[in-house]
Write an enzyme that holds these catalytic residues in place. Structure first.
Site, mmCIF file in Angstrom:
data_model
loop_
_atom_site.group_PDB
_atom_site.id
_atom_site.type_symbol
_atom_site.label_atom_id
_atom_site.label_comp_id
_atom_site.label_asym_id
_atom_site.label_seq_id
_atom_site.Cartn_x
_atom_site.Cartn_y
_atom_site.Cartn_z
ATOM 1 N N HIS A 32 -5.541 -20.900 -11.261
ATOM 2 C CA HIS A 32 -4.441 -21.498 -10.589
ATOM 3 C C HIS A 32 -5.047 -22.333 -9.486
ATOM 4 O O HIS A 32 -5.951 -21.536 -8.508
ATOM 5 C CB HIS A 32 -3.273 -20.756 -10.376
ATOM 6 C CG HIS A 32 -2.249 -21.340 -9.666
ATOM 7 N ND1 HIS A 32 -1.838 -21.049 -8.243
ATOM 8 C CD2 HIS A 32 -1.648 -22.476 -9.780
ATOM 9 C CE1 HIS A 32 -0.972 -21.830 -7.996
ATOM 10 N NE2 HIS A 32 -1.024 -22.910 -8.892
ATOM 11 N N ASP A 44 -15.595 -41.663 -15.842
ATOM 12 C CA ASP A 44 -16.256 -42.550 -16.641
ATOM 13 C C ASP A 44 -17.878 -42.457 -17.099
ATOM 14 O O ASP A 44 -18.631 -41.681 -16.656
ATOM 15 C CB ASP A 44 -15.904 -43.960 -16.172
ATOM 16 C CG ASP A 44 -16.410 -44.066 -15.079
ATOM 17 O OD1 ASP A 44 -17.691 -44.061 -14.586
ATOM 18 O OD2 ASP A 44 -15.577 -45.070 -14.180
ATOM 19 N N ASP A 59 -0.617 -28.188 -11.858
ATOM 20 C CA ASP A 59 0.070 -27.093 -10.642
ATOM 21 C C ASP A 59 1.325 -27.781 -10.386
ATOM 22 O O ASP A 59 1.493 -29.098 -9.959
ATOM 23 C CB ASP A 59 -1.021 -27.206 -9.603
ATOM 24 C CG ASP A 59 -0.807 -25.995 -8.414
ATOM 25 O OD1 ASP A 59 0.243 -25.942 -8.539
ATOM 26 O OD2 ASP A 59 -1.600 -26.130 -7.727
ATOM 27 N N TYR A 88 -14.796 -38.753 -4.431
ATOM 28 C CA TYR A 88 -15.976 -37.947 -4.521
ATOM 29 C C TYR A 88 -16.151 -36.546 -4.118
ATOM 30 O O TYR A 88 -16.760 -35.631 -4.766
ATOM 31 C CB TYR A 88 -17.328 -38.854 -4.041
ATOM 32 C CG TYR A 88 -17.580 -39.847 -4.939
ATOM 33 C CD1 TYR A 88 -16.888 -40.425 -6.129
ATOM 34 C CD2 TYR A 88 -19.030 -40.625 -4.757
ATOM 35 C CE1 TYR A 88 -17.485 -41.450 -6.698
ATOM 36 C CE2 TYR A 88 -19.629 -41.658 -5.623
ATOM 37 C CZ TYR A 88 -18.715 -41.870 -6.677
ATOM 38 O OH TYR A 88 -19.262 -43.019 -7.385
ATOM 39 N N TYR A 107 -14.313 -47.370 -12.592
ATOM 40 C CA TYR A 107 -13.107 -46.739 -11.881
ATOM 41 C C TYR A 107 -12.371 -45.815 -12.733
ATOM 42 O O TYR A 107 -11.109 -45.640 -12.208
ATOM 43 C CB TYR A 107 -12.461 -47.663 -10.679
ATOM 44 C CG TYR A 107 -13.392 -48.702 -9.902
ATOM 45 C CD1 TYR A 107 -14.157 -48.125 -8.891
ATOM 46 C CD2 TYR A 107 -13.519 -49.868 -10.210
ATOM 47 C CE1 TYR A 107 -14.842 -48.663 -8.065
ATOM 48 C CE2 TYR A 107 -14.244 -50.706 -9.556
ATOM 49 C CZ TYR A 107 -15.099 -50.064 -8.558
ATOM 50 O OH TYR A 107 -15.806 -50.942 -7.704
ATOM 51 N N ASN A 120 -11.753 -42.618 -13.371
ATOM 52 C CA ASN A 120 -11.690 -41.376 -13.165
ATOM 53 C C ASN A 120 -10.553 -40.813 -12.599
ATOM 54 O O ASN A 120 -9.700 -41.198 -12.202
ATOM 55 C CB ASN A 120 -12.757 -41.311 -11.997
ATOM 56 C CG ASN A 120 -14.315 -42.182 -12.241
ATOM 57 O OD1 ASN A 120 -14.950 -41.805 -13.262
ATOM 58 N ND2 ASN A 120 -14.266 -43.030 -11.569
#
Length: 160
Positions: free
Chosen positions: A22, A30, A64, A112, A130, A132
């Protein structure tokens, strides 16, 4: 192959998803993402696009619900509000599985750094830039007494 599981869920990926606890996070990135450099654990799903992989992962991974934000996407450069078509597809996919959750944009270094801290990274062959996303694992709640009482009462194991 297993019944009821998306075939994109490889043995390595299923093991990783199951081992996560958890609050652990997994990134799906990508083909241009520096996965080898950023991943603590790298799982490659070459030949597959991000939306198909995202759909497969969300078919088994609880998100979550203990925190306000649990799904994060990368942004187009520093523009938090710009949505490329791939972002819209990822958001639509998440909405099918988690209709009450928002996909939160994270700019550059914030995204990142979160990937670097993630439990694992799934690298796809997605060619669009982009593309991701990060998912934070939730819990599977235990059944409450009576949840399936009707179903269980309808089945008599001694009647053939």
């Amino acid at each position: 192959m297993l019944k009821g599981l998306n075939p994109l869920l490889s043995p390595e990926l299923l093991s990783t998803l199951r081992a996560m606890g958890h609050g652990d996070e997994i990134a799906i990135v990508d083909g241009n993402y520096p996965g080898v450099e950023h991943a603590r654990r790298l799982i490659r799903l070459d030949g597959h696009g991000i939306v198909r992989v995202l759909d497969a992962v969300l078919s088994v991974l609880p998100i979550d619900d203990f925190v306000p934000d649990a799904i994060f996407r990368s942004t187009v450069k520093a523009d938090r509000d710009k949505l490329d078509p791939v972002h819209e597809e990822m958001i639509d996919c998440c909405a099918r599985h988690e209709p009450h959750r928002q996909v939160v944009p994270l700019v550059g270094a914030d995204f990142y750094n979160r990937v670097r801290a993630a439990h694992a990274v799934i690298q796809t062959s997605e060619p669009r830039l982009y593309a991701n996303i990060i998912l934070r694992k939730g819990v599977i709640y235990p059944e409450q007494a009576g949840d399936h009482a009707v179903e269980k009462a309808e089945v008599d194991p001694f009647t053939y």
